[in-house]
Design an enzyme around this catalytic site. Sequence first.
Site, PDB file in Angstrom:
ATOM      1  N   HIS A   1       0.918  -1.056  -0.096  1.00 27.00           N
ATOM      2  CA  HIS A   1      -0.065   0.001   0.051  1.00 27.00           C
ATOM      3  C   HIS A   1       0.919   1.192  -0.147  1.00 27.00           C
ATOM      4  O   HIS A   1       2.086   1.186   0.344  1.00 27.00           O
ATOM      5  CB  HIS A   1      -0.950   0.055   1.387  1.00 27.00           C
ATOM      6  CG  HIS A   1      -2.071   1.105   1.223  1.00 27.00           C
ATOM      7  ND1 HIS A   1      -1.552   2.263   1.630  1.00 27.00           N
ATOM      8  CD2 HIS A   1      -3.489   0.959   1.105  1.00 27.00           C
ATOM      9  CE1 HIS A   1      -2.934   2.793   1.622  1.00 27.00           C
ATOM     10  NE2 HIS A   1      -3.940   2.131   1.264  1.00 27.00           N
TER      11      HIS A   1
ATOM     12  N   ASP B   1       3.054  -4.836   8.230  1.00 24.77           N
ATOM     13  CA  ASP B   1       1.777  -3.952   7.877  1.00 24.77           C
ATOM     14  C   ASP B   1       0.594  -4.928   8.113  1.00 24.77           C
ATOM     15  O   ASP B   1       0.324  -5.763   7.278  1.00 24.77           O
ATOM     16  CB  ASP B   1       1.806  -3.346   6.552  1.00 24.77           C
ATOM     17  CG  ASP B   1       0.363  -2.743   6.086  1.00 24.77           C
ATOM     18  OD1 ASP B   1      -0.582  -2.665   6.805  1.00 24.77           O
ATOM     19  OD2 ASP B   1       0.279  -2.003   5.042  1.00 24.77           O
TER      20      ASP B   1
ATOM     21  N   GLN C   1      -4.583  -5.210   6.666  1.00 20.96           N
ATOM     22  CA  GLN C   1      -5.780  -5.962   6.412  1.00 20.96           C
ATOM     23  C   GLN C   1      -5.744  -7.566   7.154  1.00 20.96           C
ATOM     24  O   GLN C   1      -6.566  -8.181   6.859  1.00 20.96           O
ATOM     25  CB  GLN C   1      -5.521  -6.342   4.880  1.00 20.96           C
ATOM     26  CG  GLN C   1      -5.321  -5.209   3.938  1.00 20.96           C
ATOM     27  CD  GLN C   1      -6.770  -4.604   3.991  1.00 20.96           C
ATOM     28  OE1 GLN C   1      -7.988  -5.445   4.045  1.00 20.96           O
ATOM     29  NE2 GLN C   1      -7.148  -3.331   3.687  1.00 20.96           N
TER      30      GLN C   1
ATOM     31  N   LYS D   1     -10.803  -1.173  10.480  1.00 20.97           N
ATOM     32  CA  LYS D   1     -11.058  -2.262   9.528  1.00 20.97           C
ATOM     33  C   LYS D   1     -11.361  -3.523  10.290  1.00 20.97           C
ATOM     34  O   LYS D   1     -11.517  -4.457  10.034  1.00 20.97           O
ATOM     35  CB  LYS D   1      -9.548  -2.546   8.903  1.00 20.97           C
ATOM     36  CG  LYS D   1      -9.348  -1.518   7.804  1.00 20.97           C
ATOM     37  CD  LYS D   1      -8.293  -1.975   6.814  1.00 20.97           C
ATOM     38  CE  LYS D   1      -7.487  -0.893   6.411  1.00 20.97           C
ATOM     39  NZ  LYS D   1      -8.281  -0.156   5.268  1.00 20.97           N
TER      40      LYS D   1
ATOM     41  N   CYS E   1      -4.793   2.543  -3.810  1.00 21.98           N
ATOM     42  CA  CYS E   1      -3.626   3.097  -3.109  1.00 21.98           C
ATOM     43  C   CYS E   1      -2.363   1.964  -3.304  1.00 21.98           C
ATOM     44  O   CYS E   1      -1.522   1.890  -2.460  1.00 21.98           O
ATOM     45  CB  CYS E   1      -3.847   3.229  -1.744  1.00 21.98           C
ATOM     46  SG  CYS E   1      -4.788   4.726  -1.356  1.00 21.98           S
TER      47      CYS E   1
END
Lengths: 145, 414
Positions: B131, B208, B211, B234, B372
């Site tokens: 991202h 990261d 998600q 999220k 993104c």
Amino acid sequence: MEKTIIEKETEIVEEFSLFDSWDDKYEYIIDLGKKLQPLEEQYKKDENRVRGCQSTVWLVADEKDGKIFFKAESDAVIVKGLISLLIRVLSGHTADEIINAKLDFIQKIGMTTHLAQTRSNGLLSMVKQMKNYALAYKIKNSTTV
Amino acid sequence: MTEIATIQNSFDVYAIREQFPILNREVKGKRLVYFDNAATSQKPQIVIDALSNYYSNHNANIHRGIHTLAEEATAAFEKTRDTAQQFIHAATREQIIFTRGTTEGINLVAYTWGRQNIKAGDEIMISTMEHHSNIVPWQVLCEEKNAILKIIPISDDGELLMDDFERLLSPKTKLVSIVHVSNSLGTVNPVERIIDAAHKVGAVVMVDGAQSTVHLDIDVQKMDCDFFAFSAHKLYGPTGVGVLYGKKDLLESMPVFQGGGEMIKEVTFEKTTFNDLPYKFEAGTPNIADTVAFKSALDFVSRTGKSKIRAHENELLQYATSQLEQIPGLKIIGKAKEKTSLVSFIIDKTHPQDIGILLDNRGIAVRTGHHCTQPLMNRFGIPGTVRASFSLYNTKEEIDELIIGLQKAVKMLA
């Protein structure tokens, strides 16, 4: 005699009032998009790209006898349909007329939500770009006189 | 009602749906089908109630007040830290730093650890599927320090090329910052293997988890990552809250990120001494209400059970994949063996944006564009995709509606 911007807007609003559903509206916009005169390849370059659109939109303007004419294309067909409406309304008018156009028809045909959204279909960016062209011609003409 | 739903043994998607009030609303005259969960998830009533309860009954600024409300607010805020610690299995609560979200977590590491440790000629490694939030902070750092950004390539199926990764690793590699689950492709990356290999050359690894945290079991100790960042929104929680986890020695050695209240021990005009972890990195009044409500979101996930959620979401993924593949001209982008519940796709002779507009017209929310991840889109030679991402409250019937919507859109656009 050429129709005014307001007259052309009214025409479009009347056309759209005939549709009962959003599907019909979109069918019509898609149809307009498919029929939009393709832009000659030489214009499809970076400097003619409208920023702030999810799809690629090229927009060029030309001046003839004090009137501005637009040509545009996109890789997305609904956007092309919307451009086609904008061209129909704004092309062939003077810089001042274009700069001052309120374009209420966009809201009246129910495309306001798109305008409000940032970068969704880029309608706002296209309007801005068209007005910028008009402004540029206005400045150019006032400095050359 | 909500209690019954969560203590049931089997996963009842309809009972789950009842806990999400927004799912009852209509869009363009149709019942909302929300398939934009990878952008942000919807919120269950308990999270909405927690927010409202906080402001109705406990609102105060935290940590320094001696009055009752301040104590209550502080206790509620700090409870979320404990819950977040348990949720990702961090060793201590001090390793949970509240941020605005994943992006801020990554930036915090780039600006503090990065500026302290990255020198000219050093290498930072990311992957093609990052991202922008996990690209730009490192690009800025590399430019400032004359360091080099190395990119792990991916296969046509959207999986990391691990041989290339291992070839790129060297003693020059100081940091690997890798996405756990790709937001555009759904690929689950083998982070443990990456971390293990990176540690062998002495590199620090940042994961990261924006998600992944909502879909997978996260155990930062087992994973052995050095930093892990994720976002509340999220994960059925409020927007504007995130967590940065870090290994204690690293966090302690890092310089401060922002200066202000709460992060200090003592301030004189000559010198300021800084507070201990985690407060050292939490300058200013934090997003108290949303952080407090975030606990309800984490509890909701834990009560529902991640393995049950995963099983349900996986079923949706399999079903959606098989149904989508039957649409002529549709190509799925991202066919990794291990995926979370999202499908990115393009359809011949149609633009993702047109598909998105026509689906919205049927009340179906998907995301279109580059998500993104522009370098990733360039890798596939496409301007963008349509992305449908599924959550625990989605159903097969909704996927059927997506398929009908797509068939209709393709017909209109043809």
